[in-house]
Design an enzyme around this catalytic site. Structure first.
Site, PDB file in Angstrom:
ATOM      1  N   ARG A 111       0.821  -1.221   0.000  1.00  0.00           N
ATOM      2  CA  ARG A 111       0.000   0.000   0.000  1.00  0.00           C
ATOM      3  C   ARG A 111       0.846   1.258   0.000  1.00  0.00           C
ATOM      4  O   ARG A 111       0.440   2.284  -0.554  1.00  0.00           O
ATOM      5  CB  ARG A 111      -0.949  -0.029   1.210  1.00  0.00           C
TER       6      ARG A 111
ATOM      7  N   GLU B 141       1.405  -5.967  13.257  1.00  0.00           N
ATOM      8  CA  GLU B 141       0.228  -6.190  14.099  1.00  0.00           C
ATOM      9  C   GLU B 141      -0.323  -7.598  13.941  1.00  0.00           C
ATOM     10  O   GLU B 141      -0.838  -8.168  14.886  1.00  0.00           O
ATOM     11  CB  GLU B 141      -0.857  -5.147  13.764  1.00  0.00           C
TER      12      GLU B 141
HETATM   13  O1  LIG Z   1       3.398  -0.469  11.835  1.00  0.00           O
HETATM   14  P1  LIG Z   1       3.263  -1.933  11.479  1.00  0.00           P
HETATM   15  O2  LIG Z   1       2.694  -2.759  12.581  1.00  0.00           O
HETATM   16  O3  LIG Z   1       4.509  -2.489  10.918  1.00  0.00           O
HETATM   17  O4  LIG Z   1       2.157  -2.013  10.339  1.00  0.00           O
HETATM   18  C1  LIG Z   1       2.079  -1.105   9.276  1.00  0.00           C
HETATM   19  C2  LIG Z   1       2.260  -1.810   7.973  1.00  0.00           C
HETATM   20  O5  LIG Z   1       1.235  -2.806   7.807  1.00  0.00           O
HETATM   21  C3  LIG Z   1       0.646  -2.649   6.527  1.00  0.00           C
HETATM   22  O6  LIG Z   1       1.338  -3.378   5.557  1.00  0.00           O
HETATM   23  P2  LIG Z   1       1.184  -4.958   5.312  1.00  0.00           P
HETATM   24  O7  LIG Z   1       2.440  -5.611   5.773  1.00  0.00           O
HETATM   25  O8  LIG Z   1      -0.112  -5.431   5.864  1.00  0.00           O
HETATM   26  O9  LIG Z   1       1.242  -5.081   3.753  1.00  0.00           O
HETATM   27  P3  LIG Z   1       0.448  -4.542   2.466  1.00  0.00           P
HETATM   28  O10 LIG Z   1       0.795  -3.088   2.321  1.00  0.00           O
HETATM   29  O11 LIG Z   1       1.054  -5.389   1.420  1.00  0.00           O
HETATM   30  O12 LIG Z   1      -1.042  -4.738   2.647  1.00  0.00           O
HETATM   31  C4  LIG Z   1       0.773  -1.170   6.264  1.00  0.00           C
HETATM   32  O13 LIG Z   1       0.655  -0.868   4.879  1.00  0.00           O
HETATM   33  C5  LIG Z   1       2.125  -0.837   6.826  1.00  0.00           C
HETATM   34  O14 LIG Z   1       3.174  -1.070   5.898  1.00  0.00           O
HETATM   35  N1  LIG Z   2      -5.132  -2.101  11.546  1.00  0.00           N
HETATM   36  C1  LIG Z   2      -4.489  -1.931  10.405  1.00  0.00           C
HETATM   37  N2  LIG Z   2      -5.148  -1.445   9.330  1.00  0.00           N
HETATM   38  C2  LIG Z   2      -4.494  -1.280   8.138  1.00  0.00           C
HETATM   39  N3  LIG Z   2      -3.220  -1.559   7.963  1.00  0.00           N
HETATM   40  C3  LIG Z   2      -2.535  -2.054   9.002  1.00  0.00           C
HETATM   41  N4  LIG Z   2      -1.250  -2.430   9.141  1.00  0.00           N
HETATM   42  C4  LIG Z   2      -1.069  -2.866  10.398  1.00  0.00           C
HETATM   43  N5  LIG Z   2      -2.194  -2.775  11.107  1.00  0.00           N
HETATM   44  C5  LIG Z   2      -3.130  -2.259  10.250  1.00  0.00           C
END
Ligand SMILES: O=P(O)(O)OC[C@H]1O[C@H](OP(=O)(O)OP(=O)(O)O)[C@H](O)[C@@H]1O
Ligand SMILES: Nc1ncnc2[nH]cnc12
Length: 180
Positions: A64, A101
């Site tokens: 994202r 998370e």
């Molecule tokens: O602060 P944190 O606990 O590290 O979480 C934040 C991260 O989690 C999500 O990515 P995700 O790894 O879910 O991947 P995506 O963007 O591919 O959906 C979001 O886009 C951040 O990069």
């Molecule tokens: N609650 C949440 N919603 C969207 N992106 C996330 N990445 C980690 N936690 C998330």
């Protein structure tokens, strides 16, 4: 950024309970991306932060983060460097494992994409526990560059990511357009 722009952005982020696992309220940015007025306001605000920090390169975090960081880089007139999930980049990489998370992951950067003298701004959609951002700062420094700052659309304050990230920031700013 004005309060009305913040309200616009917030109104385009959808809460999805229990995704991707029970107990997590997932912040879905797809409604925001589908609204060109909101998406443009977001891109402009993040690009302004990059310019203010004196950034020379933009790092986007897969997946994202890519959607936001690429137009921000174009808007700011700066190069875009991808940080990808492990195994995707074809060249020589630096890797960093981390926890988030809802699981664990590993991210990588092309070692040759950054060098001494680069000041790098990290762009992502959400700061949750801070694990992803922390790992990206580690990669940037291991690649020989400086951290200009971290900018996100939304900070989930109740997860304490800001506190976790603070030592790794070493005084660089962390900006969140919205905090919940
Ligand atoms: O602060 P944190 O606990 O590290 O979480 C934040 C991260 O989690 C999500 O990515 P995700 O790894 O879910 O991947 P995506 O963007 O591919 O959906 C979001 O886009 C951040 O990069
Ligand atoms: N609650 C949440 N919603 C969207 N992106 C996330 N990445 C980690 N936690 C998330």
């Amino acid at each position: 950024m004005t309060t009305s722009t913040q309200d616009l952005l917030l109104s385009r982020i959808r809460d999805v309970p229990d995704h991707p696992q029970p107990g997590v309220v997932f912040k879905d940015i797809t409604p925001l991306l589908a609204d060109p007025v909101a998406f443009t306001a977001l891109t402009d605000a993040l690009a302004e932060l990059c310019v203010r920090c004196g950034a020379t390169k933009i790092v986007g975090l897969e997946a994202r983060g890519f959607i936001l960081a690429a137009p921000v880089a174009v808007r700011a007139g700066l190069g875009f460097i991808p940080v990808r999930k492990a195994g995707k980049l074809p060249g020589a990489t630096l890797s960093q494992a981390y926890e988030l998370e809802y699981g664990t992951a590993e991210i990588e950067i092309h070692a040759e994409d950054l060098a001494d003298g680069d000041r790098v701004m990290v762009i992502d959609d959400v700061l949750a526990t801070g694990g992803t951002a922390e790992a990206s700062l580690e990669l940037i420094r291991r690649a020989g560059a400086q951290v200009a700052g971290v900018a996100v659309l939304m900070e989930l304050g109740f997860l304490g990511g800001r506190g976790r990230l603070e030592p790794a920031l070493r005084g660089a700013p962390l900006d969140a357009l919205i905090t919940v």
